[in-house]
Design an enzyme around this catalytic site. Structure first.
Site, PDB file in Angstrom:
ATOM      1  N   THR A   5      18.219 -24.385 -32.799  1.00 33.28           N
ATOM      2  CA  THR A   5      16.881 -24.953 -32.925  1.00 33.28           C
ATOM      3  C   THR A   5      16.319 -25.232 -31.548  1.00 33.28           C
ATOM      4  OG1 THR A   5      15.600 -26.900 -33.613  1.00 33.28           O
ATOM      5  CG2 THR A   5      17.966 -27.204 -33.349  1.00 33.28           C
ATOM      6  N   GLY A  39      13.651 -23.091 -38.913  1.00 40.64           N
ATOM      7  CA  GLY A  39      12.820 -22.455 -37.896  1.00 40.64           C
ATOM      8  C   GLY A  39      13.624 -21.453 -37.077  1.00 40.64           C
ATOM      9  N   LYS A  43      -6.449 -33.759  -6.685  1.00 41.97           N
ATOM     10  CA  LYS A  43      -7.553 -33.013  -7.279  1.00 41.97           C
ATOM     11  C   LYS A  43      -7.295 -32.584  -8.725  1.00 41.97           C
ATOM     12  CE  LYS A  43      -9.967 -33.003  -3.465  1.00 41.97           C
ATOM     13  NZ  LYS A  43     -11.208 -33.797  -3.366  1.00 41.97           N
ATOM     14  N   ASP A  91      14.282 -27.378 -30.826  1.00 46.14           N
ATOM     15  CA  ASP A  91      14.078 -28.816 -30.666  1.00 46.14           C
ATOM     16  C   ASP A  91      15.236 -29.483 -29.923  1.00 46.14           C
ATOM     17  OD1 ASP A  91      11.848 -28.346 -32.235  1.00 46.14           O
ATOM     18  OD2 ASP A  91      12.846 -28.973 -34.083  1.00 46.14           O
ATOM     19  N   ARG A 151      -5.989 -41.338  -3.933  1.00 45.55           N
ATOM     20  CA  ARG A 151      -5.333 -40.853  -2.714  1.00 45.55           C
ATOM     21  C   ARG A 151      -5.629 -39.373  -2.443  1.00 45.55           C
ATOM     22  NH1 ARG A 151      -0.408 -40.961  -6.112  1.00 45.55           N
ATOM     23  NH2 ARG A 151       0.481 -38.848  -6.149  1.00 45.55           N
ATOM     24  N   ASP A 164      17.728 -31.010 -31.103  1.00 49.16           N
ATOM     25  CA  ASP A 164      17.976 -32.338 -31.660  1.00 49.16           C
ATOM     26  C   ASP A 164      19.274 -32.440 -32.459  1.00 49.16           C
ATOM     27  OD1 ASP A 164      17.112 -30.749 -33.749  1.00 49.16           O
ATOM     28  OD2 ASP A 164      15.608 -32.146 -34.497  1.00 49.16           O
ATOM     29  N   ARG A 209      12.014 -21.463 -45.839  1.00 52.80           N
ATOM     30  CA  ARG A 209      12.346 -22.767 -46.407  1.00 52.80           C
ATOM     31  C   ARG A 209      12.638 -22.568 -47.897  1.00 52.80           C
ATOM     32  NH1 ARG A 209      12.763 -25.727 -41.638  1.00 52.80           N
ATOM     33  NH2 ARG A 209      10.980 -25.233 -40.320  1.00 52.80           N
ATOM     34  N   ASP A 242      19.559 -29.275 -38.705  1.00 51.83           N
ATOM     35  CA  ASP A 242      20.078 -30.331 -39.561  1.00 51.83           C
ATOM     36  C   ASP A 242      19.956 -30.002 -41.045  1.00 51.83           C
ATOM     37  OD1 ASP A 242      20.973 -33.303 -39.674  1.00 51.83           O
ATOM     38  OD2 ASP A 242      19.241 -33.241 -41.012  1.00 51.83           O
ATOM     39  N   ARG A 288       9.167 -31.197 -32.770  1.00 52.03           N
ATOM     40  CA  ARG A 288       9.151 -32.080 -33.949  1.00 52.03           C
ATOM     41  C   ARG A 288       9.195 -33.535 -33.497  1.00 52.03           C
ATOM     42  NH1 ARG A 288      13.271 -30.451 -38.624  1.00 52.03           N
ATOM     43  NH2 ARG A 288      14.715 -30.755 -36.897  1.00 52.03           N
ATOM     44  N   ARG A 300      24.723 -10.935 -34.060  1.00 56.51           N
ATOM     45  CA  ARG A 300      25.440  -9.789 -33.495  1.00 56.51           C
ATOM     46  C   ARG A 300      26.900 -10.148 -33.209  1.00 56.51           C
ATOM     47  NH1 ARG A 300      26.522  -8.591 -28.075  1.00 56.51           N
ATOM     48  NH2 ARG A 300      26.704  -6.362 -27.537  1.00 56.51           N
TER      49      ARG A 300
END
Length: 324
Positions: A130, A16, A219, A132, A216, A134, A77, A108, A176, A26
């Site tokens: 990424t 991704g 809104k 994510d 309480r 992760d 991919r 990963d 993910r 760069r």
């Protein structure tokens, strides 16, 4: 025997896209050329590697890209590269092109591909990229900060209309199977509840908190849901069915991947891209260029694969406390 000098390196972006990848590419190109190396851009990730989609990258090829999201090298991919035959074909493509080192921006799955090329004899360095966030064994992943900023901007705007219409809004964010974006954006955006896959939750508890708020005089409310924890539409439906509150759902989706990278991501990508070239020149291979406690380090892929990045317990607790 000393480290063999390297003359030509390749660079690719895989998996991704993440804001900051262009800043990293760069840095690779300019750092390499500064040291007299030739740089080849490999377009469309490992798919482009197998197809031989190579382009020379002189200095001018990376002008005016530091501020752009996405990746100028494109990404894709590639199931074929997951096979042993595909990996050997990729290795041979690099050898035939005279490419002795490879810098891979990705996550990963991208790093597992880089590890295979390392085992076949190509110097490979990964750069964690990424949204994510992760990838463990490092302070942060390129693209995460920008994705969080994008999510916060959306939450702030949705809160305006939630206030105007006295509604409950459920906002689903990407990540993910990781809840880092949801937790950071929910905490920074003042969400009433944040649902992430790493922390067990009950929707009846979310409903009870909403009802206490209404009792309480509250809104409107914002619920942030990580895509790996639940589907926003289902959460919204549950809340409406069990409370009768006017509830709307917004799925932010791929808008979180795009846009100009933040200053944080541009600096991180620049540091890691340049450091990746240094590591290649030093003969390091099969490792990730990373920062740990702000310092540049090389982390072996094997260690990266064993590591796991969990949301900080302190942040989870704080988000819960501040949303009472």
């Amino acid at each position: 025997m000393g480290v063999m000098a390297i003359r030509k390196i390749g660079v690719l972006t895989s998996g991704g896209d993440a804001p900051g990848m262009n800043a990293g590419v760069r840095a690779v190109v300019r750092k390499a050329i500064y040291h007299g190396l030739e740089v080849v851009g490999i377009r469309r990730g490992y798919a482009g590697l197998l197809d031989g989609d190579f382009r020379p990258m002189p200095l001018e090829s990376v002008g005016d890209i530091i501020q752009r999201g996405g990746t100028c090298l494109y990404t894709a991919r590639c199931l074929e590269f997951m096979t042993e035959e595909g990996q050997r074909r990729g290795y041979q493509r690099l050898v035939d092109a005279g490419i002795e080192g490879l810098v891979v921006f990705g996550g990963d799955g991208s790093f597992h591909g880089a590890q295979k090329l390392h085992e076949l004899g190509i110097r490979t360095i990964g750069v964690p990229s990424t949204i994510d966030n992760d990838i463990g064994a490092c302070d942060a992943n390129i693209g995460f900060d920008t994705a969080v900023q994008t999510a916060i901007q959306a939450i702030d705007k949705i809160r305006d209309t939630a206030t105007s219409h006295e509604r409950t809004y459920v906002i689903e964010v990407m990540g993910r199977s990781a809840g880092h974006i949801a937790l950071a954006a929910g905490l920074a955006g003042g969400a009433e509840s944040v649902l992430i896959p790493e922390v067990p939750y009950k929707l009846e508890d979310v409903v009870a908190k909403l009802q206490r708020g209404v009792a309480r005089g509250k809104k409107h409310s914002i619920i942030v849901v990580a895509e790996g924890a639940a589907h926003g539409v289902e959460v919204g439906r549950y809340i409406e069915e069990h409370t009768g509150f006017d509830t709307r759902v917004t799925v932010l989706g791929h808008v979180q991947r795009g846009g100009a990278p933040s200053a944080v991501d541009r600096v991180l990508a620049s540091r890691l891209g340049a450091y990746a070239v240094e590591l290649c020149m030093q003969g390091v291979s099969g490792a990730m260029a990373a920062t740990q406690n702000g310092e540049l380090v090389a982390v072996p892929f094997d260690e990266v694969f064993r590591s796991e990045r969990k949301p900080a317990q302190e942040l989870c607790e704080l988000a819960e406390i501040l949303s009472i």
